[in-house]
Write an enzyme that holds these catalytic residues in place. Structure first.
Site, PDB file in Angstrom:
ATOM      1  N   HIS A  77       0.830  -1.204   0.000  1.00 44.74           N
ATOM      2  CA  HIS A  77       0.000   0.000   0.000  1.00 44.74           C
ATOM      3  C   HIS A  77       0.861   1.247   0.000  1.00 44.74           C
ATOM      4  CE1 HIS A  77       0.432   0.876   4.405  1.00 44.74           C
ATOM      5  NE2 HIS A  77       0.440  -0.440   4.544  1.00 44.74           N
ATOM      6  N   ASP A  79      -0.200   4.359   1.190  1.00 50.87           N
ATOM      7  CA  ASP A  79      -0.523   5.360   2.207  1.00 50.87           C
ATOM      8  C   ASP A  79       0.239   5.117   3.498  1.00 50.87           C
ATOM      9  OD1 ASP A  79      -2.171   3.010   2.530  1.00 50.87           O
ATOM     10  OD2 ASP A  79      -3.381   4.111   3.979  1.00 50.87           O
ATOM     11  N   ASP A 108       6.290   1.395   6.733  1.00 50.55           N
ATOM     12  CA  ASP A 108       4.970   0.808   6.547  1.00 50.55           C
ATOM     13  C   ASP A 108       4.192   1.717   5.611  1.00 50.55           C
ATOM     14  OD1 ASP A 108       2.487  -0.350   6.778  1.00 50.55           O
ATOM     15  OD2 ASP A 108       2.175   0.201   8.873  1.00 50.55           O
ATOM     16  N   GLU A 141      -5.094   1.786   2.788  1.00 49.76           N
ATOM     17  CA  GLU A 141      -5.013   0.506   3.512  1.00 49.76           C
ATOM     18  C   GLU A 141      -5.113   0.706   5.000  1.00 49.76           C
ATOM     19  OE1 GLU A 141      -3.253  -2.831   5.732  1.00 49.76           O
ATOM     20  OE2 GLU A 141      -2.543  -0.737   5.648  1.00 49.76           O
ATOM     21  N   GLU A 142      -4.544   1.797   5.492  1.00 52.84           N
ATOM     22  CA  GLU A 142      -4.539   2.042   6.930  1.00 52.84           C
ATOM     23  C   GLU A 142      -5.940   2.346   7.474  1.00 52.84           C
ATOM     24  OE1 GLU A 142      -2.128   1.323   8.643  1.00 52.84           O
ATOM     25  OE2 GLU A 142      -0.248   1.644   7.568  1.00 52.84           O
ATOM     26  N   ASP A 165       3.686  -6.458   4.268  1.00 50.42           N
ATOM     27  CA  ASP A 165       3.092  -5.554   5.261  1.00 50.42           C
ATOM     28  C   ASP A 165       3.148  -6.135   6.672  1.00 50.42           C
ATOM     29  OD1 ASP A 165       1.859  -3.285   6.154  1.00 50.42           O
ATOM     30  OD2 ASP A 165      -0.125  -3.767   5.373  1.00 50.42           O
ATOM     31  N   HIS A 346       3.580   2.827  13.101  1.00 48.92           N
ATOM     32  CA  HIS A 346       2.544   3.711  13.633  1.00 48.92           C
ATOM     33  C   HIS A 346       3.056   4.524  14.828  1.00 48.92           C
ATOM     34  CE1 HIS A 346      -1.053   1.329  11.733  1.00 48.92           C
ATOM     35  NE2 HIS A 346      -0.005   1.409  10.939  1.00 48.92           N
TER      36      HIS A 346
END
Length: 372
Positions: A77, A79, A108, A141-142, A165, A346
């Site tokens: 992904h 994003d 990520d 995706e997040e 991922d 994150h």
């Protein structure tokens, strides 16, 4: 041999410098089309922006392989989570890469994007015979796989997928992931002065609190967790609170157990609201659905061989995090989520390793050149 680490770092550093928060991926999508186009890979952008709320669409490409080869899908992904504006990759002598501490790094999932780019570039530049390779780079995706959910899977030939991922040791892969449901329970009572006429009010917080006290929370069993994470209500200490809302989530590697627990939550909240003569409103959203990939199947067996050929040890695990692979599974594609050099994701302490990204690229090359 793959390219030297400095070249890989250059690609990764450029990707990190591009702002691509969820649903604001326009600049990243444009750059990726240019980057892959320079090595002869045309990334086609779909028109899912209206459905997802993104200012860009998903990117998809197919590299035709040897006649009769079974295709595979590489998923990643574009994003990143916030805070992600003005990211800057800080490179350290041992090959570790961090942010400057004020944003996430974006490994990520930009480490995954870099690994796919390097693997495909290598296959094309060296003119190495390979399986048909499909690439899907998603938006949002997040936000519970918005882009992947909106994608048209009639375009995909693959029945085998690898989503780049996962945190952890290179060579690790997740073969099972949970159903994830979010919910909101709102209780509306009646306001009254708490000092003069409390008996004329209906205390919404009290009703909701009684429900929450009855709910199983935390680790329900080895495959299931549940949590009330947000609770808000009331307007003043001298007012019987008219309304309040509780929000939470349920995760389980067993879809049926997740749905059964959700029903229990709903019923308990409703019971306590009715006892208090309050109005009750309930919202729920099934974000992703659990899957478990057969460790005796093609995806796991091919991954095992690819990792071993790289000189690493394959490890298979279950995860309580979701990914686009949850969506792939719903479309009949057998897949794994593979470790991609992303750590402490994150958070502003996120980091990755350029030598590890190179190892991931080597694993991908081995997957793409596996015998049919």
């Amino acid at each position: 041999m793959m390219r030297e680490n400095e070249k890989i770092a250059e690609v990764f550093g450029k990707l990190v410098s591009i702002d691509s928060p969820s649903l604001k991926e326009r600049e990243m999508a444009d750059y990726l089309k240019k980057l892959f186009g320079e090595i002869g890979v045309e990334l086609e952008e779909d028109q899912t922006g209206e459905a997802t709320g993104s200012n860009a669409g998903n990117l998809f490409a197919r590299l035709e392989g040897e006649a009769g080869s079974e295709p595979l899908l590489l998923g990643v992904h574009m994003d990143t989570v916030e805070p992600s504006r003005n990211k800057k990759a800080v490179f350290h002598p041992d090959g570790t890469v961090t942010s400057n501490g004020t944003t996430v790094l974006g490994a990520d999932d930009l480490a995954g994007v870099t690994a796919i780019y390097e693997a495909v570039r290598y296959l094309k530049e060296k003119n190495i015979p390979h399986r048909t390779v499909e690439i899907l780079i998603t938006t949002g995706e997040e936000l519970y796989c918005k882009g992947a959910n909106a994608f048209d899977y009639s375009k995909v030939r693959s029945k085998e997928a690898y989503a780049l991922d996962l945190s952890g040791k290179i060579g690790a892969a997740a073969y099972a992931a949970p159903t994830l449901i979010s919910f909101s329970a709102s209780v509306k009572g009646k306001a009254a002065h708490a000092g003069f006429y409390p008996e004329k009010g209906i205390n919404s917080i009290q009703a909701a609190a009684k429900a929450i006290a009855r709910l199983p929370q935390g680790r329900i069993d080895e495959n299931t967790t549940a949590n009330i994470g947000v609770f808000a209500g009331g307007t003043g200490t001298n007012i019987v609170p008219e309304a309040c809302t509780a929000k939470g989530e349920i995760r389980s590697l067993n879809h049926e157990i997740a749905m059964k627990l959700l029903k229990e939550y709903h019923e308990i909240f409703q019971e306590e609201a009715e006892k208090a003569r309050a109005v009750f409103e309930w919202e729920e959203k099934l974000n992703i659905i659990a899957y478990e990939t057969d460790l005796g199947g093609k995806a796991a067996e091919n991954y095992r061989k690819a990792v071993e050929k790289t000189g690493l040890e394959p490890e298979f695990e279950k995860t309580f995090g979701g990914s686009d692979n949850n969506v792939f599974a719903q479309h009949g594609i057998e897949g794994l989520v593979i470790a991609t050099s992303m750590n402490q994701v994150h958070s502003c302490s996120e980091y990755c390793s350029i030598p590890e990204i190179r190892q991931v690229s080597e694993i991908l090359v081995n997957l793409c050149t596996a015998e049919k």
